[in-house]
Design a protein around this motif. Structure first.
Motif, PDB file in Angstrom:
ATOM      1  N   MET A 172      -7.630   0.281  -7.775  1.00 26.28           N
ATOM      2  CA  MET A 172      -8.151  -0.940  -7.514  1.00 26.28           C
ATOM      3  C   MET A 172      -7.606  -2.150  -8.161  1.00 26.28           C
ATOM      4  O   MET A 172      -7.353  -3.184  -7.938  1.00 26.28           O
ATOM      5  N   ALA A 173      -7.810  -1.726  -9.764  1.00 24.26           N
ATOM      6  CA  ALA A 173      -7.657  -2.517 -10.533  1.00 24.26           C
ATOM      7  C   ALA A 173      -6.093  -3.173 -10.678  1.00 24.26           C
ATOM      8  O   ALA A 173      -5.609  -4.358 -11.043  1.00 24.26           O
ATOM      9  N   ALA A 174      -5.189  -2.171 -10.611  1.00 28.29           N
ATOM     10  CA  ALA A 174      -3.755  -2.319 -10.350  1.00 28.29           C
ATOM     11  C   ALA A 174      -3.266  -3.215  -9.255  1.00 28.29           C
ATOM     12  O   ALA A 174      -2.667  -4.087  -9.381  1.00 28.29           O
ATOM     13  N   ALA A 175      -4.042  -2.911  -8.282  1.00 32.24           N
ATOM     14  CA  ALA A 175      -3.922  -3.999  -7.067  1.00 32.24           C
ATOM     15  C   ALA A 175      -4.330  -5.122  -7.420  1.00 32.24           C
ATOM     16  O   ALA A 175      -3.482  -6.276  -6.856  1.00 32.24           O
ATOM     17  N   ALA A 176      -5.786  -5.276  -7.736  1.00 27.84           N
ATOM     18  CA  ALA A 176      -6.206  -6.735  -7.962  1.00 27.84           C
ATOM     19  C   ALA A 176      -5.391  -7.431  -8.874  1.00 27.84           C
ATOM     20  O   ALA A 176      -5.345  -8.839  -8.855  1.00 27.84           O
ATOM     21  N   GLY A 177      -4.705  -6.820  -9.997  1.00 27.55           N
ATOM     22  CA  GLY A 177      -3.918  -7.707 -10.775  1.00 27.55           C
ATOM     23  C   GLY A 177      -2.301  -7.761 -10.553  1.00 27.55           C
ATOM     24  O   GLY A 177      -1.627  -8.026 -11.215  1.00 27.55           O
ATOM     25  N   ARG A 178      -2.215  -7.344  -9.298  1.00 31.65           N
ATOM     26  CA  ARG A 178      -0.885  -7.153  -8.505  1.00 31.65           C
ATOM     27  C   ARG A 178      -0.030  -6.326  -9.490  1.00 31.65           C
ATOM     28  O   ARG A 178       1.217  -6.956  -9.355  1.00 31.65           O
ATOM     29  N   LEU A 179      -0.292  -5.510 -10.176  1.00 31.15           N
ATOM     30  CA  LEU A 179       0.488  -4.700 -10.714  1.00 31.15           C
ATOM     31  C   LEU A 179       1.253  -3.526 -10.232  1.00 31.15           C
ATOM     32  O   LEU A 179       2.056  -2.876 -10.413  1.00 31.15           O
ATOM     33  N   ALA A 180       0.824  -3.004  -8.920  1.00 31.86           N
ATOM     34  CA  ALA A 180       1.053  -2.200  -8.068  1.00 31.86           C
ATOM     35  C   ALA A 180       0.634  -2.229  -6.670  1.00 31.86           C
ATOM     36  O   ALA A 180      -0.420  -2.706  -6.336  1.00 31.86           O
ATOM     37  N   ASP A 181       1.515  -1.486  -5.766  1.00 27.32           N
ATOM     38  CA  ASP A 181       1.064  -1.537  -4.464  1.00 27.32           C
ATOM     39  C   ASP A 181      -0.061  -0.572  -4.188  1.00 27.32           C
ATOM     40  O   ASP A 181       0.026   0.495  -4.542  1.00 27.32           O
ATOM     41  N   PRO A 182      -0.951  -0.918  -3.750  1.00 22.98           N
ATOM     42  CA  PRO A 182      -2.379   0.035  -3.777  1.00 22.98           C
ATOM     43  C   PRO A 182      -2.176   1.227  -3.080  1.00 22.98           C
ATOM     44  O   PRO A 182      -2.812   2.243  -2.989  1.00 22.98           O
ATOM     45  N   VAL A 183      -1.299   1.008  -1.568  1.00 21.55           N
ATOM     46  CA  VAL A 183      -1.359   2.005  -0.620  1.00 21.55           C
ATOM     47  C   VAL A 183      -0.403   3.249  -1.448  1.00 21.55           C
ATOM     48  O   VAL A 183      -0.585   4.163  -1.211  1.00 21.55           O
ATOM     49  N   ALA A 184       0.727   2.727  -2.114  1.00 17.08           N
ATOM     50  CA  ALA A 184       1.543   3.655  -2.811  1.00 17.08           C
ATOM     51  C   ALA A 184       0.801   4.311  -3.878  1.00 17.08           C
ATOM     52  O   ALA A 184       0.806   5.625  -4.024  1.00 17.08           O
ATOM     53  N   LEU A 185      -0.092   3.808  -4.598  1.00 22.36           N
ATOM     54  CA  LEU A 185      -1.006   4.298  -5.595  1.00 22.36           C
ATOM     55  C   LEU A 185      -1.882   5.497  -4.847  1.00 22.36           C
ATOM     56  O   LEU A 185      -2.162   6.423  -5.532  1.00 22.36           O
ATOM     57  N   VAL A 186      -2.557   5.103  -3.747  1.00 26.44           N
ATOM     58  CA  VAL A 186      -3.499   6.138  -2.997  1.00 26.44           C
ATOM     59  C   VAL A 186      -2.477   7.039  -2.633  1.00 26.44           C
ATOM     60  O   VAL A 186      -3.083   8.693  -2.618  1.00 26.44           O
ATOM     61  N   ASP A 187      -1.348   6.972  -2.092  1.00 26.16           N
ATOM     62  CA  ASP A 187      -0.463   8.196  -1.475  1.00 26.16           C
ATOM     63  C   ASP A 187      -0.206   9.178  -2.743  1.00 26.16           C
ATOM     64  O   ASP A 187      -0.355  10.527  -2.452  1.00 26.16           O
ATOM     65  N   ALA A 188       0.177   8.368  -3.776  1.00 28.40           N
ATOM     66  CA  ALA A 188       0.394   9.514  -5.094  1.00 28.40           C
ATOM     67  C   ALA A 188      -0.739  10.098  -5.624  1.00 28.40           C
ATOM     68  O   ALA A 188      -0.777  11.281  -5.798  1.00 28.40           O
ATOM     69  N   GLN A 189      -1.848   9.415  -5.555  1.00 36.23           N
ATOM     70  CA  GLN A 189      -3.028  10.101  -6.061  1.00 36.23           C
ATOM     71  C   GLN A 189      -3.521  11.242  -4.833  1.00 36.23           C
ATOM     72  O   GLN A 189      -3.974  12.346  -5.338  1.00 36.23           O
ATOM     73  N   ARG A 190      -3.352  10.909  -3.731  1.00 37.37           N
ATOM     74  CA  ARG A 190      -3.783  11.940  -2.761  1.00 37.37           C
ATOM     75  C   ARG A 190      -2.838  13.112  -2.814  1.00 37.37           C
ATOM     76  O   ARG A 190      -3.487  14.285  -2.745  1.00 37.37           O
ATOM     77  N   ARG A 191      -1.358  12.892  -3.380  1.00 35.31           N
ATOM     78  CA  ARG A 191      -0.591  14.173  -3.204  1.00 35.31           C
ATOM     79  C   ARG A 191      -1.254  15.011  -4.385  1.00 35.31           C
ATOM     80  O   ARG A 191      -1.298  16.258  -4.345  1.00 35.31           O
ATOM     81  N   GLU A 192      -1.718  14.411  -5.471  1.00 34.61           N
ATOM     82  CA  GLU A 192      -2.010  14.932  -6.714  1.00 34.61           C
ATOM     83  C   GLU A 192      -3.335  15.698  -6.518  1.00 34.61           C
ATOM     84  O   GLU A 192      -3.561  17.057  -6.773  1.00 34.61           O
ATOM     85  N   VAL A 193      -4.245  15.077  -5.881  1.00 33.76           N
ATOM     86  CA  VAL A 193      -5.460  15.655  -5.378  1.00 33.76           C
ATOM     87  C   VAL A 193      -5.412  16.987  -4.442  1.00 33.76           C
ATOM     88  O   VAL A 193      -5.827  17.965  -4.767  1.00 33.76           O
ATOM     89  N   LEU A 194      -4.182  16.850  -3.341  1.00 34.00           N
ATOM     90  CA  LEU A 194      -4.148  17.982  -2.634  1.00 34.00           C
ATOM     91  C   LEU A 194      -3.436  19.114  -3.399  1.00 34.00           C
ATOM     92  O   LEU A 194      -3.881  20.297  -3.093  1.00 34.00           O
ATOM     93  N   ARG A 195      -2.658  18.755  -4.293  1.00 38.31           N
ATOM     94  CA  ARG A 195      -2.079  20.007  -5.096  1.00 38.31           C
ATOM     95  C   ARG A 195      -2.892  20.474  -5.906  1.00 38.31           C
ATOM     96  O   ARG A 195      -3.180  21.778  -6.011  1.00 38.31           O
ATOM     97  N   ARG A 196      -3.973  19.802  -6.431  1.00 40.95           N
ATOM     98  CA  ARG A 196      -5.172  20.476  -7.068  1.00 40.95           C
ATOM     99  C   ARG A 196      -6.065  21.244  -6.469  1.00 40.95           C
ATOM    100  O   ARG A 196      -6.614  22.019  -6.918  1.00 40.95           O
ATOM    101  N   LEU A 197      -6.345  20.625  -5.159  1.00 36.87           N
ATOM    102  CA  LEU A 197      -7.144  21.569  -4.216  1.00 36.87           C
ATOM    103  C   LEU A 197      -6.361  22.810  -3.857  1.00 36.87           C
ATOM    104  O   LEU A 197      -7.091  23.977  -3.832  1.00 36.87           O
ATOM    105  N   ARG A 198      -5.227  22.796  -3.649  1.00 33.74           N
ATOM    106  CA  ARG A 198      -4.486  23.877  -3.259  1.00 33.74           C
ATOM    107  C   ARG A 198      -4.454  24.846  -4.471  1.00 33.74           C
ATOM    108  O   ARG A 198      -4.910  26.069  -4.221  1.00 33.74           O
ATOM    109  N   ASP A 199      -4.356  24.420  -5.579  1.00 29.91           N
ATOM    110  CA  ASP A 199      -4.241  25.311  -6.891  1.00 29.91           C
ATOM    111  C   ASP A 199      -5.811  26.097  -7.076  1.00 29.91           C
ATOM    112  O   ASP A 199      -5.767  27.152  -7.269  1.00 29.91           O
TER     113      ASP A 199
END
Length: 79
Positions: free
Chosen positions: A1-28
């Motif tokens: 949220m902070a990166a998006a508010a500061g216009r440092l990153a695309d929030p949807v891309a950040l969410v997608d990347a984080q979702r992939r990581e959480v799903l990997r950890r969940l599978r493991d």
């Protein structure tokens, strides 16, 4: 949220990347879960990890919905 508010990153891309990581950890975590009848304590602990990861996924989905609404309307989404 902070990166998006500061216009440092695309929030949807950040969410997608984080979702992939959480799903990997969940599978493991689910692969590592022992049969509860063998070690009930480890089973309960790993169940806690799984529940936390699922909660993280729900939170990420809520954030994604907010950003999608914001992008669609061009204004801040209602929290």
């Amino acid at each position: 949220m902070a990166a998006a508010a500061g216009r440092l990153a695309d929030p949807v891309a950040l969410v997608d990347a984080q979702r992939r990581e959480v799903l990997r950890r969940l599978r493991d975590t689910q692969r590592a879960a022992p049969d509860r009848s063998v070690d009930p304590v480890a089973g309960v602990l790993l169940e806690g990890v799984v529940l936390r990861l699922r909660a993280d996924l729900e939170w990420l989905e809520a954030g994604e919905r907010m950003w999608a609404e914001r992008d669609r309307t061009g204004r801040k989404a209602e929290a």
